[in-house]
Each structure stands twice: as C-alpha cells, then as structure tokens.
Design a protein around this motif. Structure first.
Motif, PDB file in Angstrom:
ATOM      1  N   GLN A 175       0.847  -1.205   0.000  1.00 46.11           N
ATOM      2  CA  GLN A 175       0.000   0.000   0.000  1.00 46.11           C
ATOM      3  C   GLN A 175       0.878   1.249   0.000  1.00 46.11           C
ATOM      4  N   ILE A 176       1.899   1.224   0.846  1.00 48.22           N
ATOM      5  CA  ILE A 176       2.785   2.398   0.953  1.00 48.22           C
ATOM      6  C   ILE A 176       3.501   2.630  -0.370  1.00 48.22           C
ATOM      7  N   ALA A 177       4.032   1.544  -0.949  1.00 46.15           N
ATOM      8  CA  ALA A 177       4.791   1.673  -2.199  1.00 46.15           C
ATOM      9  C   ALA A 177       3.892   2.231  -3.300  1.00 46.15           C
ATOM     10  N   HIS A 178       2.666   1.766  -3.342  1.00 43.93           N
ATOM     11  CA  HIS A 178       1.729   2.213  -4.384  1.00 43.93           C
ATOM     12  C   HIS A 178       1.483   3.723  -4.254  1.00 43.93           C
ATOM     13  N   ILE A 179       1.209   4.147  -3.025  1.00 40.16           N
ATOM     14  CA  ILE A 179       0.906   5.566  -2.805  1.00 40.16           C
ATOM     15  C   ILE A 179       2.140   6.437  -3.007  1.00 40.16           C
ATOM     16  N   ALA A 180       3.289   5.931  -2.581  1.00 40.15           N
ATOM     17  CA  ALA A 180       4.535   6.684  -2.750  1.00 40.15           C
ATOM     18  C   ALA A 180       4.816   6.925  -4.230  1.00 40.15           C
ATOM     19  N   LYS A 181       4.562   5.900  -5.025  1.00 47.34           N
ATOM     20  CA  LYS A 181       4.820   5.982  -6.468  1.00 47.34           C
ATOM     21  C   LYS A 181       3.841   6.960  -7.120  1.00 47.34           C
ATOM     22  N   GLU A 182       2.580   6.800  -6.809  1.00 57.48           N
ATOM     23  CA  GLU A 182       1.546   7.656  -7.417  1.00 57.48           C
ATOM     24  C   GLU A 182       1.751   9.125  -7.065  1.00 57.48           C
ATOM     25  N   GLY A 183       2.149   9.348  -5.791  1.00 57.69           N
ATOM     26  CA  GLY A 183       2.263  10.734  -5.319  1.00 57.69           C
ATOM     27  C   GLY A 183       3.622  11.356  -5.583  1.00 57.69           C
ATOM     28  N   GLY A 184       4.582  10.557  -6.072  1.00 56.94           N
ATOM     29  CA  GLY A 184       5.918  11.076  -6.358  1.00 56.94           C
ATOM     30  C   GLY A 184       6.606  11.662  -5.129  1.00 56.94           C
ATOM     31  N   TYR A 185       6.554  10.939  -4.027  1.00 56.09           N
ATOM     32  CA  TYR A 185       7.173  11.456  -2.790  1.00 56.09           C
ATOM     33  C   TYR A 185       8.690  11.300  -2.862  1.00 56.09           C
ATOM     34  N   ASP A 186       9.388  12.241  -2.262  1.00 57.96           N
ATOM     35  CA  ASP A 186      10.861  12.230  -2.296  1.00 57.96           C
ATOM     36  C   ASP A 186      11.447  11.455  -1.121  1.00 57.96           C
ATOM     37  N   VAL A 187      10.814  11.600   0.032  1.00 60.33           N
ATOM     38  CA  VAL A 187      11.346  10.976   1.255  1.00 60.33           C
ATOM     39  C   VAL A 187      10.208  10.221   1.939  1.00 60.33           C
ATOM     40  N   ILE A 188      10.428   8.947   2.185  1.00 60.39           N
ATOM     41  CA  ILE A 188       9.407   8.128   2.845  1.00 60.39           C
ATOM     42  C   ILE A 188       9.952   7.731   4.209  1.00 60.39           C
ATOM     43  N   LEU A 189       9.288   8.201   5.230  1.00 67.35           N
ATOM     44  CA  LEU A 189       9.771   7.941   6.594  1.00 67.35           C
ATOM     45  C   LEU A 189       8.741   7.140   7.374  1.00 67.35           C
ATOM     46  N   MET A 190       9.245   6.352   8.303  1.00 68.55           N
ATOM     47  CA  MET A 190       8.375   5.602   9.211  1.00 68.55           C
ATOM     48  C   MET A 190       9.188   5.267  10.450  1.00 68.55           C
ATOM     49  N   GLY A 191       8.543   4.730  11.472  1.00 71.86           N
ATOM     50  CA  GLY A 191       9.270   4.302  12.659  1.00 71.86           C
ATOM     51  C   GLY A 191      10.041   3.026  12.376  1.00 71.86           C
ATOM     52  N   LYS A 192      10.974   2.729  13.247  1.00 70.85           N
ATOM     53  CA  LYS A 192      11.800   1.524  13.117  1.00 70.85           C
ATOM     54  C   LYS A 192      10.931   0.267  13.034  1.00 70.85           C
ATOM     55  N   GLU A 193       9.959   0.183  13.903  1.00 67.15           N
ATOM     56  CA  GLU A 193       9.023  -0.942  13.918  1.00 67.15           C
ATOM     57  C   GLU A 193       7.790  -0.488  14.672  1.00 67.15           C
ATOM     58  N   SER A 194       6.740  -1.297  14.643  1.00 67.39           N
ATOM     59  CA  SER A 194       5.563  -0.956  15.441  1.00 67.39           C
ATOM     60  C   SER A 194       5.667  -1.695  16.758  1.00 67.39           C
TER      61      SER A 194
END
Lengths: 246, 325
Positions: free
Chosen positions: A99-118
């Motif tokens: 899901q994240i990869a799909h949205i990142a690609k569609e939106g052309g995001y430069d930096v994708i950040l998230m926490g180390k783990e949940s």
C-alpha cells in the motif's frame, strides 16, 4: 520536498495485552490507541525538515480502518499537511508495504519515513519491503537525518556503533531516537487539523504472505525469590548453582 | 533445495548471534532432510568460517570484496539473493539484528518469500504447513505465524537458541561472487563510528546485562554498575529516564522504544520497572531486581530480588563474583 510519513495505530504503551477467546486477534476492548511511538520520530523530523526548508509538504499515511482516524487527525494537529488512509485492516507487513509503495509511487514522494518498527507486531520489515518494491535505497534504523537539497545524510545504527550514510532522494528511512524530540499537538494545531484534507483510498496489491494462527501470553514467572540485603553475596551463589547463568 | 544461513562477521570473527543462527539453520535443514549452507557477510577469516562446521554448516560462500566489510544494504541484498538462487534455498535464516532486518525485508520482496522476524523457536513443519513462533507486543505476547510463501525467511532473535559446538567438524569455504557493481554500493557508508563499550561487551549481543535506573542517583555512581558488569563479563544498560537526562548514552537504553534485549541474566539496579521498560527485557531468562522500594513493580517480573540500597548491595555482589573466580 515531498515527505510521506507512515504511521501505525498501536495500543498505548501501558496496555495490558489480552486476546479474543479464540486467541486469534488482539482484544481491543477498553484499549486506548496511540500513534506508534517510533513513528512520532519520523513525523516530527519530517515537519522539522519541511519548516527548515521553508517549503514542501508532509503527508501522513495510515493503513487502517476508520477507527484509526483520531490518530491521523492527531498527526495533522502535530503539523502534517494532509493525510491518506488506506481503508484496510493491516494484515501483514508485506500487505502494508504494498500500500505504501503504491501511494509513494503515485504521489511522487521524495522521502518516505516511518518508525523503526511498530510496538505491537514488532515486524521491523515494512521499510525494506517498501524500498525494494520501489527500487530505492532504505536506511534502517536511522538515528539522525539531515537534508541538503536532494542529498540526505543519515546516521544508521549498527550493532556497536553507527554508519554515516549519504543517499539521494527518493529513499526510505525507518526512524528511532535520538532523531528529534517528538512534538505534541498544540491548541492551534488541533483546531486546524479538523479542516486538513484526509483522503480515504481502497487497498491494492497481492495477498499477504503470513497469517497469525494464534497468539499466546509468555509463561508466567514462578514468583520472585527474595534474598536479604545483608547477605547479598548469596545471590551470586544462587545464580551460579541454581539458575546456572554465571 | 537447501537452507541458507546468513552469517554476520566482524573483525574476522563470526558474531555470536550468527553462531546461534547457524545452529538454527542446520537444525531446520535436518528437519527438511537437506543441508545448510552459509553465506558470510562482513570481514571474516577463512579459519573462522571453516569453524561453522561445528554448528552443522557444510559449506560457506564468501565474497572477499573489500567494500563488503561494512554493511551496505544494496550490495548485501544482492549477494545473499545470488547465493539463495545458486543454492536453490527454500528457507533463509538470518539474525534478528539491524543487518538481518534491513536485508531480510528487502530479500523477502526480491525472492517472493514470506518473512518472519523476532523468531524465538524452531519451526513446526508438517506437510506444507510451516509455522514459526515469534515475539509480539514488545515481548508481552507470542504469536504463531503461518508462512504461506513457497520460500521462507526467518530472522531469529538473539539468545533464543544455544549455539552448538561439535568439535572438530569443519565447513568447506568457497569463494563466491555476486558480480557486484558500483551501483550496488550506492548506499555504502561514508564513515563508520564504533562506540566505546563499557567492559568491552556489546549490549545487543550480551548474554549478561547489568542495568541502572534513576535509583543510581547520578552518572557519577555508574562505576558501581560497571564494576559488577566487568566482574561478570556483562554489558551495561540503562532505563529510558537515565538516557533522557544524558546520564548514559542513548545506545544503552533498553525498553520498548530502546534496545530490546533477551540475555540469560538481566540485573536491574534502582529501576522501578515501568511497563515500557519491562517490554524491552521481559524475555530475559533470569531477571534480578535490586531496589530499596519493596513495592517496585519490577519485583513481580523478577526471578530473584534484593530489597535494599543499591549503594550497599552492588559492591557486595561485585565482591562475591570476584571470589568465585
């Protein structure tokens, strides 16, 4: 610079963990949910970098059902510009990563950040999967992130030390302390968060690759064996002869 | 069909957690009626790799490319994927380390594999069903996870399995090349900075940990923690409030949002035992709690406890350990 910050909705850190009677699901009854503490580092750092640059956007992304929206609004109150919710139960790391990869690609995001783990599933997997799905570098876990144009300098924790890594956008990083001091929403933020856009989209991608068959609680401890403080040395004897750990 | 074990090396030697992973991988191979091959990453000597025979590894693949000495995600992923293809590996086993998690997650997409991290036991395999037990909810629960992909990648939590040592058995070391290009090193580190380790024991790898909390009153008293740790050959650690006020560096903070440890022995000194701290240490085999407050919640999670002043108790413990040797 367009930042995409992925947040999970997790049980509050003080929650006593219980499961449904068939042990197949986490029992949500009476549990307060919060933004995953690790993700707060990612969110705050993205906002700080946007502010420092004086331009750019921070979009918050959550894969979750409608009950996660209070925490998405909280992220908007902290300072994100807009939000996307993928309307699905986050079934496994691979499903979420798609899901994240799909949205990142569609939106052309430069930096994708998230926490180390949940702090609930402790997968520590999504960052790498997203990086691989998009064919871009992943830096995990990152303790420091600075941007200079399209070049990012990160400190990546390794066992016993750190690596200083330089990558070009786009890239994925999973964040941990001491990256920044996570922010809490102020009243103005809370008021403006109500009117910020929150888009709901349906999931894409292939089936999950893992499934939880059953949860269990760890075996209970037998109880503490107390040793009087004046004969503290006796503890060492017990650790050697009884517990056999030294 | 084989089992491929990813072995991390540092300073020429195989890391302790990788010896555990090699043992785990050979045992899975036995369950599947096949052999376990290892692929080594990092800086290793041929002798240390050959010694992986003691953990049941038959063959070790090693690419001596000097730029692989430090962790490079792109290059490591490509190297391990190439080894997996060559060996037709259906199961890959890695350490649940920062390297294992970073590479394992990329590999799972590249190889189309199911991935389980934080694995704490050998899998249950019956027919096509492959189930692993993993820690969840920051150690407050366990989950049995079914891996449905044809390929499986398991990242094994440290200290979950004891490394076996079958003396005299050696593995065959083969040089291996994944035809790495400059592009594979795009995320190579510009610099690597190692921390100073109190007592020389690395916290994530340690099998004994001595940890201090606010009850230690200040950084000037940490010598008491360090002396006991040194006598035991343990690593030192601290609770979150202690690293938050900079009494100790961040990399010593254990807990829910710090480092999760699972040593054989965890000694908590002057730590009351907030639920977030417990989450980072509750899979330790034996927990010892020293606190002057008999109501400290940590005593409920402890195996052994001393209700007393850490400033009196710690020197006595250090003395008792010294008398053992």
């Amino acid at each position: 610079m367009k930042f995409l910050v992925c947040i999970s909705n997790v049980p509050d850190t003080t929650t006593k963990i219980t499961f449904t009677p068939d042990n197949k699901e986490f029992n949500k009854a009476g549990v307060q949910f919060v933004i995953n503490p690790w993700d707060e580092y990612a969110l705050t750092r993205a906002i700080e970098l946007k502010e420092a640059a004086g331009s750019g956007t921070v979009t918050v992304l959550n894969v979750g059902e409608a009950d996660t929206e209070p925490n998405i609004r909280k992220a908007l109150a902290i300072g994100a510009d807009d939000a996307i919710r993928v309307n699905a139960h986050p079934r496994d790391a691979f499903f979420v990563a798609q899901q994240i990869a799909h949205i990142a690609k569609e939106g052309g995001y430069d930096v994708i950040l998230m926490g180390k783990e949940s702090i609930d599933y402790n997968g520590f997997q999504v960052h790498g999967m997203v990086g691989e799905l998009l064919g871009i570098p992943t830096v995990a876990p990152a303790m420091k992130l600075d941007m200079n144009g399209n070049t990012a300098t990160l400190e990546r924790e390794i066992e016993g030390g750190k690596e200083i890594v330089e990558v070009q956008t786009p890239f994925v990083a999973s964040c941990q302390q001491p990256m920044c001091e996570p922010r809490i929403p102020n009243m103005r933020g809370i008021m403006t968060a109500r009117t910020k856009p929150l888009k709901v989209v349906e999931p894409v991608g292939d089936a999950p690759r893992t499934a939880v068959a059953e949860y269990a609680l760890p075996p209970k401890k037998e109880g503490v064996k107390l040793i009087p403080a004046e004969s503290a040395g006796e503890l060492i004897r017990l650790l050697r002869q009884e517990a056999k750990v030294i | 069909m084989s089992v491929l074990v990813v072995v991390e090396c540092d300073g020429g030697e195989v890391k302790k957690s990788s010896l555990e992973v090699a043992t785990y991988g050979s045992q899975v191979a036995q369950m599947l009626g096949t052999t376990a091959t290892a692929v080594a990453v990092g800086e290793a000597t041929e002798a240390s790799l050959a010694q992986l025979g003691e953990q049941g590894i038959s063959k070790v693949l090693y690419d001596a490319e000097p730029r692989l000495k430090d962790f490079v995600n792109g290059a490591y992923t490509k190297l391990i994927a190439a080894a997996a293809q060559q060996e037709d590996a259906k199961v890959l086993v890695l350490a649940n380390s920062n390297i294992g998690a970073a590479v394992g997650s990329r590999l799972s997409v590249r190889l189309g594999a199911s991935l389980a991290t934080n694995v704490v036991e050998l899998p249950q395999i019956s027919g096509d069903q492959f189930v692993v037990k993993r820690g969840a909810f920051s150690g407050k629960a366990l989950a049995n996870v079914v891996l449905t992909g044809e390929r499986k990648i398991l990242a094994v939590k440290k200290n979950s399995i004891e490394a076996q040592h079958e003396a005299g058995k050696t593995a065959q070391v083969q040089s291996f090349s994944a035809q790495l290009t400059d592009a594979d090193f795009a995320d190579a580190p510009k610099q690597v900075v190692m921390q100073e380790q109190a007592g020389g024991v690395l916290l994530p790898e340690a099998d004994k940990v001595v940890s201090g909390g606010r009850g230690m009153k200040g950084p000037e008293n940490w010598h008491l923690i360090e002396e006991l740790a040194k006598a035991l050959g343990a690593a030192t650690a601290c609770s979150k409030p202690v690293s938050d006020v900079d009494w100790r560096p961040h990399h010593e903070h254990v807990g829910q949002t710090g480092i999760t440890v699972s040593p054989n022995l965890y000694i908590a000194c002057g730590i009351s035992g907030a639920i977030q701290h417990l989450a980072g240490v509750n899979s330790s085999k034996v927990i010892v709690v020293i606190n002057k407050d008999p109501e400290a919640p940590f005593f409920k999670a402890a195996d052994y406890g001393i209700v007393g002043d850490v400033f009196d108790v710690l020197p006595k413990l250090t003395q008792a350990v010294k008398e053992l040797s």
